[in-house]
Design a protein around this motif. Sequence first.
Motif, short mmCIF file in Angstrom:
data_model
loop_
_atom_site.label_atom_id
_atom_site.label_comp_id
_atom_site.label_asym_id
_atom_site.label_seq_id
_atom_site.Cartn_x
_atom_site.Cartn_y
_atom_site.Cartn_z
N MET A 1 33.06 25.14 74.78
CA MET A 1 34.12 24.73 75.68
C MET A 1 33.49 23.79 76.71
SD MET A 1 36.62 27.00 78.16
CE MET A 1 36.99 28.12 76.87
N THR A 2 34.15 22.67 76.93
CA THR A 2 33.63 21.71 77.90
C THR A 2 33.99 22.14 79.31
OG1 THR A 2 35.62 20.35 77.87
CG2 THR A 2 33.94 19.87 76.19
N THR A 3 33.36 21.49 80.25
CA THR A 3 33.65 21.79 81.67
C THR A 3 35.10 21.45 81.99
OG1 THR A 3 31.36 21.26 82.18
CG2 THR A 3 32.89 21.33 84.02
N TYR A 4 35.61 20.35 81.45
CA TYR A 4 37.00 19.97 81.68
C TYR A 4 37.95 21.03 81.13
CZ TYR A 4 41.43 17.55 81.33
OH TYR A 4 42.76 17.22 81.44
N GLN A 5 37.72 21.54 79.94
CA GLN A 5 38.58 22.57 79.35
C GLN A 5 38.56 23.86 80.16
OE1 GLN A 5 36.80 22.63 75.46
NE2 GLN A 5 38.48 21.44 74.55
N ALA A 6 37.37 24.25 80.61
CA ALA A 6 37.26 25.46 81.43
C ALA A 6 38.01 25.28 82.75
CB ALA A 6 35.79 25.78 81.70
N PHE A 7 37.89 24.10 83.36
CA PHE A 7 38.60 23.83 84.61
C PHE A 7 40.11 23.83 84.38
CE2 PHE A 7 40.43 20.91 87.76
CZ PHE A 7 40.08 21.59 88.92
N ALA A 8 40.57 23.24 83.28
CA ALA A 8 42.00 23.20 82.97
C ALA A 8 42.54 24.61 82.76
CB ALA A 8 42.25 22.34 81.74
N ILE A 9 41.81 25.44 82.05
CA ILE A 9 42.24 26.83 81.84
C ILE A 9 42.30 27.57 83.17
CG2 ILE A 9 41.51 29.04 80.86
CD1 ILE A 9 40.52 27.45 78.41
N LEU A 10 41.32 27.37 84.01
CA LEU A 10 41.29 28.01 85.32
C LEU A 10 42.50 27.61 86.17
CD1 LEU A 10 39.59 29.83 87.20
CD2 LEU A 10 38.56 27.75 88.07
#
Length: 108
Positions: A1-10
């Motif tokens: 999981m990329t940093t962008y995906q983790a941030f979007a999920i958060l």
Amino acid sequence: MTTYQAFAILVVVALATASTRFLPFFLFSRKSEGPYISYLGKVLPYAAIGILVVYCLKEVNLNSSPYGIPEGISILIIAALHLWKENTLLSIGAGTVVYMVLVQHIFI
């Protein structure tokens, strides 16, 4: 999981959590309280307590020692204290203490 995906999920999880917490206050203000909301306000506390009682007693085995005796004694104490003092915190607290003493020191 990329940093962008983790941030979007958060962000999505935070918005969903916040909306479920704050939305009822905006939708059901005191001005628009209808009979359905009043009914739920009266019924839900008892339903929640009933569900908790069933959940707490679901693992009690009446066919083996201690045969549910500690739970029964605790329930009787909770009911008696609540009828006598009409104090929920006192009755639940005392019932919990009695139950813990019974299962840790008497019904070993």
